[in-house]
Design a protein around this motif. Structure first.
Motif, PDB file in Angstrom:
ATOM      1  N   ILE A   1       0.852  -1.178   0.000  1.00 59.85           N
ATOM      2  CA  ILE A   1       0.000   0.000   0.000  1.00 59.85           C
ATOM      3  C   ILE A   1       0.892   1.233   0.000  1.00 59.85           C
ATOM      4  N   ASN A   2       0.493   2.268  -0.707  1.00 64.21           N
ATOM      5  CA  ASN A   2       1.275   3.496  -0.765  1.00 64.21           C
ATOM      6  C   ASN A   2       1.012   4.310   0.501  1.00 64.21           C
ATOM      7  N   LYS A   3       1.946   4.271   1.464  1.00 56.40           N
ATOM      8  CA  LYS A   3       1.757   4.948   2.741  1.00 56.40           C
ATOM      9  C   LYS A   3       1.879   6.459   2.634  1.00 56.40           C
ATOM     10  N   ASP A   4       2.403   6.935   1.500  1.00 53.92           N
ATOM     11  CA  ASP A   4       2.499   8.385   1.303  1.00 53.92           C
ATOM     12  C   ASP A   4       1.164   8.987   0.884  1.00 53.92           C
ATOM     13  N   ASN A   5       0.174   8.127   0.661  1.00 50.42           N
ATOM     14  CA  ASN A   5      -1.105   8.613   0.152  1.00 50.42           C
ATOM     15  C   ASN A   5      -2.276   8.014   0.936  1.00 50.42           C
ATOM     16  N   LEU A   6      -2.072   7.824   2.252  1.00 48.36           N
ATOM     17  CA  LEU A   6      -3.116   7.228   3.088  1.00 48.36           C
ATOM     18  C   LEU A   6      -4.164   8.269   3.469  1.00 48.36           C
ATOM     19  N   SER A   7      -5.412   7.815   3.626  1.00 49.64           N
ATOM     20  CA  SER A   7      -6.485   8.691   4.109  1.00 49.64           C
ATOM     21  C   SER A   7      -7.352   7.915   5.081  1.00 49.64           C
ATOM     22  N   ASN A   8      -8.175   8.624   5.825  1.00 49.56           N
ATOM     23  CA  ASN A   8      -9.066   7.983   6.797  1.00 49.56           C
ATOM     24  C   ASN A   8     -10.292   7.368   6.140  1.00 49.56           C
ATOM     25  N   PHE A   9     -10.442   7.579   4.826  1.00 49.27           N
ATOM     26  CA  PHE A   9     -11.659   7.150   4.143  1.00 49.27           C
ATOM     27  C   PHE A   9     -11.416   6.053   3.105  1.00 49.27           C
ATOM     28  N   GLN A  10     -10.182   5.584   2.974  1.00 47.89           N
ATOM     29  CA  GLN A  10      -9.911   4.624   1.918  1.00 47.89           C
ATOM     30  C   GLN A  10     -10.399   3.235   2.297  1.00 47.89           C
ATOM     31  N   ARG A  11     -10.873   2.498   1.282  1.00 49.50           N
ATOM     32  CA  ARG A  11     -11.409   1.156   1.492  1.00 49.50           C
ATOM     33  C   ARG A  11     -10.309   0.135   1.762  1.00 49.50           C
ATOM     34  N   ILE A  12      -9.209   0.231   1.003  1.00 51.11           N
ATOM     35  CA  ILE A  12      -8.124  -0.742   1.100  1.00 51.11           C
ATOM     36  C   ILE A  12      -7.053  -0.205   2.044  1.00 51.11           C
ATOM     37  N   VAL A  13      -6.718  -1.007   3.070  1.00 54.63           N
ATOM     38  CA  VAL A  13      -5.766  -0.545   4.071  1.00 54.63           C
ATOM     39  C   VAL A  13      -4.452  -1.325   4.038  1.00 54.63           C
ATOM     40  N   GLN A  14      -4.428  -2.443   3.304  1.00 52.53           N
ATOM     41  CA  GLN A  14      -3.201  -3.236   3.243  1.00 52.53           C
ATOM     42  C   GLN A  14      -3.121  -3.957   1.897  1.00 52.53           C
ATOM     43  N   ALA A  15      -1.911  -4.078   1.392  1.00 48.08           N
ATOM     44  CA  ALA A  15      -1.672  -4.805   0.142  1.00 48.08           C
ATOM     45  C   ALA A  15      -0.370  -5.575   0.262  1.00 48.08           C
ATOM     46  N   ASP A  16      -0.396  -6.817  -0.187  1.00 45.78           N
ATOM     47  CA  ASP A  16       0.802  -7.659  -0.200  1.00 45.78           C
ATOM     48  C   ASP A  16       0.811  -8.443  -1.499  1.00 45.78           C
ATOM     49  N   GLY A  17       1.902  -8.300  -2.256  1.00 49.45           N
ATOM     50  CA  GLY A  17       1.945  -9.029  -3.511  1.00 49.45           C
ATOM     51  C   GLY A  17       3.242  -8.838  -4.252  1.00 49.45           C
ATOM     52  N   SER A  18       3.267  -9.376  -5.450  1.00 50.67           N
ATOM     53  CA  SER A  18       4.479  -9.322  -6.264  1.00 50.67           C
ATOM     54  C   SER A  18       4.114  -9.185  -7.727  1.00 50.67           C
ATOM     55  N   VAL A  19       5.052  -8.662  -8.482  1.00 51.68           N
ATOM     56  CA  VAL A  19       4.952  -8.559  -9.934  1.00 51.68           C
ATOM     57  C   VAL A  19       6.251  -9.083 -10.524  1.00 51.68           C
ATOM     58  N   VAL A  20       6.146  -9.880 -11.571  1.00 49.87           N
ATOM     59  CA  VAL A  20       7.321 -10.305 -12.340  1.00 49.87           C
ATOM     60  C   VAL A  20       7.132  -9.808 -13.768  1.00 49.87           C
ATOM     61  N   ILE A  21       8.117  -9.077 -14.269  1.00 49.96           N
ATOM     62  CA  ILE A  21       8.091  -8.570 -15.637  1.00 49.96           C
ATOM     63  C   ILE A  21       9.285  -9.153 -16.385  1.00 49.96           C
ATOM     64  N   GLU A  22       9.009  -9.730 -17.551  1.00 47.94           N
ATOM     65  CA  GLU A  22      10.071 -10.332 -18.358  1.00 47.94           C
ATOM     66  C   GLU A  22      10.025  -9.787 -19.775  1.00 47.94           C
ATOM     67  N   MET A  23      11.196  -9.501 -20.311  1.00 49.33           N
ATOM     68  CA  MET A  23      11.310  -8.939 -21.659  1.00 49.33           C
ATOM     69  C   MET A  23      12.556  -9.549 -22.296  1.00 49.33           C
ATOM     70  N   ASN A  24      12.392 -10.203 -23.452  1.00 49.89           N
ATOM     71  CA  ASN A  24      13.510 -10.943 -24.020  1.00 49.89           C
ATOM     72  C   ASN A  24      13.546 -10.784 -25.537  1.00 49.89           C
ATOM     73  N   ASP A  25      14.693 -10.399 -26.068  1.00 51.52           N
ATOM     74  CA  ASP A  25      14.906 -10.276 -27.507  1.00 51.52           C
ATOM     75  C   ASP A  25      15.101 -11.677 -28.092  1.00 51.52           C
ATOM     76  N   VAL A  26      14.153 -12.113 -28.948  1.00 50.87           N
ATOM     77  CA  VAL A  26      14.245 -13.447 -29.548  1.00 50.87           C
ATOM     78  C   VAL A  26      14.485 -13.324 -31.060  1.00 50.87           C
ATOM     79  N   CYS A  27      15.333 -12.387 -31.413  1.00 49.68           N
ATOM     80  CA  CYS A  27      15.808 -12.199 -32.779  1.00 49.68           C
ATOM     81  C   CYS A  27      14.675 -11.956 -33.766  1.00 49.68           C
ATOM     82  N   GLU A  28      14.648 -12.732 -34.859  1.00 48.34           N
ATOM     83  CA  GLU A  28      13.671 -12.445 -35.906  1.00 48.34           C
ATOM     84  C   GLU A  28      12.239 -12.680 -35.449  1.00 48.34           C
ATOM     85  N   LYS A  29      12.039 -13.414 -34.352  1.00 47.86           N
ATOM     86  CA  LYS A  29      10.687 -13.631 -33.842  1.00 47.86           C
ATOM     87  C   LYS A  29      10.119 -12.380 -33.190  1.00 47.86           C
TER      88      LYS A  29
END
Length: 281
Positions: free
Chosen positions: A43-71
């Motif tokens: 959760i972005n703690k720099d942007n917390l408010s007393n009225f927000q619905r979501i108070v906690q977030a836990d997760g991950s993102v994986v981003i992959e980018m690969n040059d496969v030549c002519e493909k």
């Protein structure tokens, strides 16, 4: 909340040229870094408010980018996040996208699936193509569906290249229509506001694998903050459906990003990056 999570997708990846790559765009695409990056979502703690619905977030993102030549460019994005509201209720969302985009920006294959609390809520598999006059997408899942695309549509990796080109050139805005394969009408008008390049040596802290595969002995932590608004092509509105701020470097690496939705926002920071061996092409 389900719609919000779906559109976290690699608009990181962030990626656009109106009528395909120019010669200098091809050169820039060749300098993009093939890599796999792991991000932690909180959760972005720099942007917390007393009225927000979501108070906690836990997760991950994986981003992959690969040059496969002519493909072309092979890309992958995996998002898994659990959100907790003010009553303690939890929901889990997963999004997986696999893409293959030709380097001339004219063809794009995709495999998209989203899950909500472990149940598949959407799956799209197909291929899209475009030229100067028209574009279209054929789906194998759902079977037999075909949709026309706007004549000026572009695909994700082209959009990434164009963002970097615009930032290097000192431009402050970039507006394009992008198709990512995430729905029947998976095209959005993406309006980007490009900030001044900043030094992120104190902002970002991550580990690096296999640096010998890269020509540099470090990952460039200088970045442009790029705020993107995603507008539906089917609705007339001055308010974007979603907003994402990327911290993007010149090699096409997203160092982190902010994800804004209604009354709360999430922050994702890169924790680890693995550099792939340079392709023989």
């Amino acid at each position: 909340m389900k719609t919000y999570i779906k559109n976290l997708v690699f608009y990181f990846l962030l990626i656009s040229l109106l009528f395909g790559f120019k010669p200098d765009s091809i050169a820039l695409a060749g300098s993009l870094l093939s890599h796999r990056a792991l991000y932690e979502i909180k959760i972005n703690k720099d942007n917390l408010s007393n009225f927000q619905r979501i108070v906690q977030a836990d997760g991950s993102v994986v981003i992959e980018m690969n040059d496969v030549c002519e493909k072309g460019w092979a890309t992958g994005q995996k998002i898994n996040v659990t959100l907790t509201d003010m009553n303690g209720s939890e929901v889990n969302s997963e999004v997986n996208i696999i893409g293959l985009e030709s380097k001339d920006g004219k063809e794009y294959e995709f495999d998209f699936v989203s899950r909500f609390n472990g149940i598949i809520t959407a799956k799209y598999v197909g291929s899209a193509d475009r030229n100067e006059k028209s574009g279209g997408v054929s789906y194998s899942i759902p079977s037999g569906k075909y949709s026309l695309l706007p004549s000026n549509v572009i695909f994700p990796m082209n959009h990434l290249v164009m963002l970097i080109e615009a930032a290097i050139a000192g431009k402050k805005t970039l507006n394009r229509i992008v198709f990512d394969g995430g729905s029947y009408d998976g095209s959005f008008e993406v309006n980007a506001l490009i900030g001044t390049r900043k030094n992120g040596s104190k902002k970002f802290n991550f580990s690096t694998k296999n640096l010998e595969a890269y020509t540099l002995d470090f990952i460039d932590k200088n970045y442009w903050p790029i705020r993107q608004g995603f507008f539906s092509l089917k609705k007339e509105s001055i308010v974007p459906e979603h907003e994402v701020t990327l911290y993007l470097n010149k090699d096409g690496v997203v160092l982190g990003f902010l994800l804004d939705q209604d009354d709360f926002s999430l922050v994702a920071m890169m924790k680890e990056i693995e550099i792939f061996e340079k392709s023989p092409c």
